[in-house]
Design a protein around this motif. Structure first.
Motif, PDB file in Angstrom:
ATOM      1  N   TYR B  52       0.826  -1.302   0.171  1.00  0.00           N
ATOM      2  CA  TYR B  52      -0.241  -0.043  -0.006  1.00  0.00           C
ATOM      3  C   TYR B  52       1.041   1.236  -0.008  1.00  0.00           C
ATOM      4  O   TYR B  52       1.900   1.309   0.697  1.00  0.00           O
ATOM      5  N   ARG B  53       0.561   2.153  -0.645  1.00  0.00           N
ATOM      6  CA  ARG B  53       0.960   3.683  -0.526  1.00  0.00           C
ATOM      7  C   ARG B  53       0.492   4.276   0.738  1.00  0.00           C
ATOM      8  O   ARG B  53      -0.579   3.879   1.332  1.00  0.00           O
ATOM      9  N   LYS B  54       1.118   5.493   1.188  1.00  0.00           N
ATOM     10  CA  LYS B  54       0.949   5.882   2.366  1.00  0.00           C
ATOM     11  C   LYS B  54      -0.590   6.811   2.337  1.00  0.00           C
ATOM     12  O   LYS B  54      -0.869   6.998   1.140  1.00  0.00           O
ATOM     13  N   SER B  55      -1.246   6.427   3.493  1.00  0.00           N
ATOM     14  CA  SER B  55      -2.624   6.905   3.266  1.00  0.00           C
ATOM     15  C   SER B  55      -2.563   8.556   3.187  1.00  0.00           C
ATOM     16  O   SER B  55      -1.940   9.244   3.692  1.00  0.00           O
ATOM     17  N   PRO B  56      -3.569   8.944   2.098  1.00  0.00           N
ATOM     18  CA  PRO B  56      -3.471  10.549   1.966  1.00  0.00           C
ATOM     19  C   PRO B  56      -4.107  11.181   2.704  1.00  0.00           C
ATOM     20  O   PRO B  56      -4.406  12.271   2.904  1.00  0.00           O
TER      21      PRO B  56
END
Lengths: 464, 382
Positions: B52-56
């Motif tokens: 997962y990418r960092k949560s926005p």
């Protein structure tokens, strides 16, 4: 013996004791905590509910009587225009602060012992703030016009006074309530999903389904969930410090002798946490014994809470001393006079009750026995609750009844209606607590599962 | 073309978080489909395992907090400093320091709502009461103490058998093929829309009943506010006093403040009064203002008895600039202003003493203007 091994053993000895006693698996946790929810409660619950709801109804009837007749049924009169209504407001807002402190500040400090008590404390925050908002609402006299406090365009072409601490209060308390509710609800969602999946099809299941918003525990959801939870905790930390500071501005920004002091904001925040923890200790003692949760809320948890109470008690003692110092140092005869009224005069006894209950009695918690013995800590917590109520009485009534204009000095006497509404607010609070214990999990099951032994992958820690 | 119910996902159940993470490592490279894990609580390391990418959410919170701060400040400055300038305690209207507490609260409110609602509604797309996972028998295990790994179709057809074998090889204890949700059901969009429409209708009905109820039965006042106040109105009676009247006559010999009492009882007695004001331009202007405001509607702007109300009222007011009225002394005109005459009410309460005398001067001006002497013209021509 090599360096790393010695270092590891030191680190091991510094580790806090385990937060739970005995081996528990997450499935058993569900059985333990979620099964009582919705099951027919024991007789004691019904007895308690009968008592508290009667008190709440009494308070409600007296509020209806007050509104129908007018605020003259209270003992308030100039110059004591603020009395039980504002005392109770400050008292209840303060009680709420423990919940936010436990859920937000202790989360940021990674104090794992908070997990067992956070849900209950957060619920208490919400119920306490409900009780608190009741009082300014009836204090305004015509509560159906309370919307005038909101800044909305109107035909009168007027706006509220944004420089008034009373308006700051409106914004602070409402924000606090909304954010506490949101924080509590977000924490509840995974638990509600667990409840939903344990409940047989029926009305209950539909209610839990809707309330859990169809939570399914997807990792892509947890990813955002954890981040959002942490951010709200950070924001709530600012709130917990600001709300009671703003409440103290109601007093400190005025010119009344005894109120106009810069120490008020920190002094009020410490007092709020103090009273709130005392209430949480009393409630947790009852919950853990009636719901058989001794292995989840252990003596260690109670000990930690009692340490917070002891710390706050010392802060209160310091604040009281400093209040006396400020009065003396001001060289202002009005402030000297007000301070003398705190510990002498008509309401001198209230001042001494405050000092005895808030400063003297909690010193017993230096003894390990008092921190771990149920009767001991209940005695101290009860004293703190009484003491903190009287502290607000001293601040409000003792300061007001003899202010600058000696021709209008007046001895305030509460009426039966005043006492009845105070009792009613306790009734409302405990009625809500009892209902909460009946329909929702009192312990944050999901958060507890996270800290169980073996709950987190070993590989995740070691790999990188 | 044949339309068949394609599977939503293939789900494998694991009993420890370690098994789950191992399985993700094994399955990840071998299928192009989207992977989703299901856990009863947040498991650390899953974010990395699933890439997962960092949560926005942090950015969203910052932006909304900033918007909250700016809107609170603009609201406070605009209302207290511009639209409704309110000076309290002698502070300047733009005393920004006093606006900080509310600015802070609104900022926190916006930021926290952005975090909470943004996470739930925008990022996680909840409520999702009809998600296919909720219909599986594994769901109850996944919210309890088991861990699931699902290979999701996301629109593309799944080879369920191969995926089941893959998950089985990765150590799954159980395999479940998740079917998509049927189009109809208790939480389907139609059912939700119907429910919302019914709530809306109920609200409208309640609002209409209240509105028309209050309109048709105006005697029923829901809130009297301060309309009902026990008090004595002028001319109302009161049993408190012996004479039964609520109004008290002033004590004998009482003199009103600000003006001496008007003593003449008849026009004859008033004849001798002398206009105390000098005939200056300022006094004439003042007299004209008083005359035009109070007298002209009947007596006419020129004093000829033809005011704007004359025709409508059917009265015949005196022509001040002709006939017998010209012969009246200043005192007599003053007396009529004070006491009234025939249909004319007294104007004592509307005009101050000076205004009355100024009006008398102005009446004299009108008379002179309509019947000017030759010397007046010489005066003007010079």
């Amino acid at each position: 013996m090599s360096g790393p091994a010695a270092r590891a053993s030191i680190l091991e000895s510094l580790k806090p004791p385990p937060v739970l006693s005995g081996p528990i698996r997450s499935g058993e946790l569900d059985d333990r905590l979620l099964t009582p929810v919705g099951r027919r409660p024991p007789l004691a619950w019904f007895v308690a509910f009968a008592v508290t709801s009667t008190a709440a109804l009494l308070g409600f009837a007296l509020i209806v009587y007050t509104i129908a007749t007018g605020i003259g049924v209270w003992g308030n009169n100039i110059p004591v225009a603020w009395a039980f209504d504002i005392i109770n407001f400050v008292f209840w807002v303060g009680i709420g602060h423990a919940g936010t402190l436990i859920s937000a500040i202790l989360l940021l400090f990674r104090a794992r012992w908070r997990n067992s008590i956070s849900r209950f404390a957060e619920a208490m925050t919400i119920f306490a703030v409900i009780c608190a908002t009741l009082f300014p609402l009836i204090h305004v006299g015509r509560p159906w016009l309370a919307f005038w406090l909101a800044p909305y365009p109107n035909q009168r072409g007027m706006w509220p006074n944004f420089r008034s601490p009373l308006l700051w209060d409106v914004f602070a308390v409402n924000t606090y309530f909304l954010i506490s509710l949101l924080f509590w609800y977000i924490g509840l969602i995974p638990d509600l999903a667990s409840l939903r999946d344990r409940t047989a099809p029926g009305v209950r299941r539909v209610v839990y389904s809707v309330l859990s918003l169809g939570w399914r525990g997807a990792s892509s959801h947890w990813h955002h969930y954890e981040r959002a939870y942490l951010i709200i905790a950070g924001l709530a930390t600012g709130l917990v410090l600001s709300v009671h500071s703003v409440v103290s501005f109601d007093f400190a920004v005025s010119l009344v002798p005894g109120w106009h002091m810069t120490i008020f904001p920190p002094y009020f925040v410490a007092g709020a946490v103090f009273a709130g923890f005392a209430m949480v200790v009393m409630a947790m003692v009852v919950v853990r014994s009636t719901m058989h949760l001794e292995h989840l809320i252990t003596a260690y948890h109670l000990d930690m809470m009692n340490r917070v109470i002891l710390t706050c008690s010392c802060l209160m003692g310091y604040a009281y001393l400093l209040e006396g110092f400020t009065a003396w140092y001001s060289m202002n005869p009005s402030i000297h006079h007000t301070f003398r009224q705190y510990i002498g005069g008509t309401y001198g006894l209230a001042g001494w009750i405050t000092i005895a209950c808030n400063v003297a009695i909690p010193q017993l918690l230096w003894l390990r026995w008092f921190r771990r013995n149920i009767a001991g800590m209940v005695f101290v917590s009860l004293a703190v609750t009484v003491g903190m109520w009287f502290e607000r009485f001293v601040i409000i009534v003792s300061s007001l009844h003899q202010d600058f204009l000696s021709s209008s000095w007046h001895v305030y006497r509460p009426t039966l209606v005043d006492y009845g509404i105070l009792v009613g607010s306790f009734g409302l609070f405990f009625t809500l607590v009892l209902l909460f214990a009946r329909v929702l999990p009192v312990i944050a099951t999901t958060e507890m599962k996270m800290v169980l032994p073996g709950a987190q992958p070993r590989s995740g820690e070691g790999e990188r | 073309m044949k339309r068949t119910q394609e599977a939503f996902s293939v789900l494998g159940i694991f009993d420890t978080p370690d098994a789950l993470i191992r399985a993700i490592g094994e399955v990840k490279g071998k299928t192009g489909h989207r992977l989703e894990a299901y856990t009863p609580y947040p498991v650390h390391g899953l974010d990395r395992a699933l890439g997962y990418r960092k949560s926005p959410i942090g950015g969203m919170v910052f932006v909304m907090g900033f918007i909250g701060a700016v809107s609170a400040l603009v609201l406070e400055l605009w209302t207290s400093g511009w639209d409704y300038p309110l000076v309290t305690a002698g502070k300047p209207v733009l005393s920004w320091e006093a606006f900080v507490p509310i600015l802070f609260e609104i900022t926190v409110l916006f930021a926290a709502l952005a975090a909470g609602l943004g996470m739930l509604l925008l990022l996680n797309r909840l409520p999702a009461l009809r998600h296919p996972m909720l219909r599986t028998r594994s769901m109850a295990l996944l919210t309890r103490d088991r861990f699931g790994l699902a290979v999701e179709s996301a629109g593309e057809p799944l080879d369920t058998e191969a995926l089941a074998a893959l998950l089985g090889k990765a150590g799954a204890l159980e395999i479940e093929v998740v079917e998509p949700s049927p189009a109809r059901g208790p939480a389907s969009p139609t059912a939700l829309a119907t429910g919302l429409a019914m709530i809306l209708l109920a609200c409208l009905a309640a609002a209409g009943t209240t509105y028309w109820g209050i309109k048709l039965f105006p005697r029923v006042i829901p809130m009297v506010h301060m309309l009902d106040q026990p008090r004595l109105d002028p001319q109302s009676g009161s049993p408190f006093f012996a004479d039964g009247s609520g109004m008290r006559p002033p004590v004998e010999g009482t003199v009103s403040q600000g003006a001496p009492p008007y003593l003449p009882r008849s026009r004859q007695e008033a004849e001798g009064l002398v206009n105390p004001l000098p005939g200056t331009a300022a006094v004439f202007r003042r007299g004209r203002a008083a005359y035009d405001t109070h007298c002209a509607v009947c007596h006419g702007l020129l004093g000829n008895g033809e005011g704007s109300l004359t025709a409508a009222y059917g009265a015949r007011p005196t022509r001040l600039t002709a006939g017998a009225a010209r012969e009246l002394s200043d005192g007599a005109i003053y007396h009529v202003i004070v006491t009234g005459k025939n249909a004319m009410p007294p104007y004592a309460s509307d005009l101050t003493e000076d205004e009355r005398w100024a009006a008398v001067h102005y009446v004299r001006v009108l008379e002179r203007a309509l019947d000017a002497l030759d010397t007046d013209f010489q005066e003007g021509a010079r």
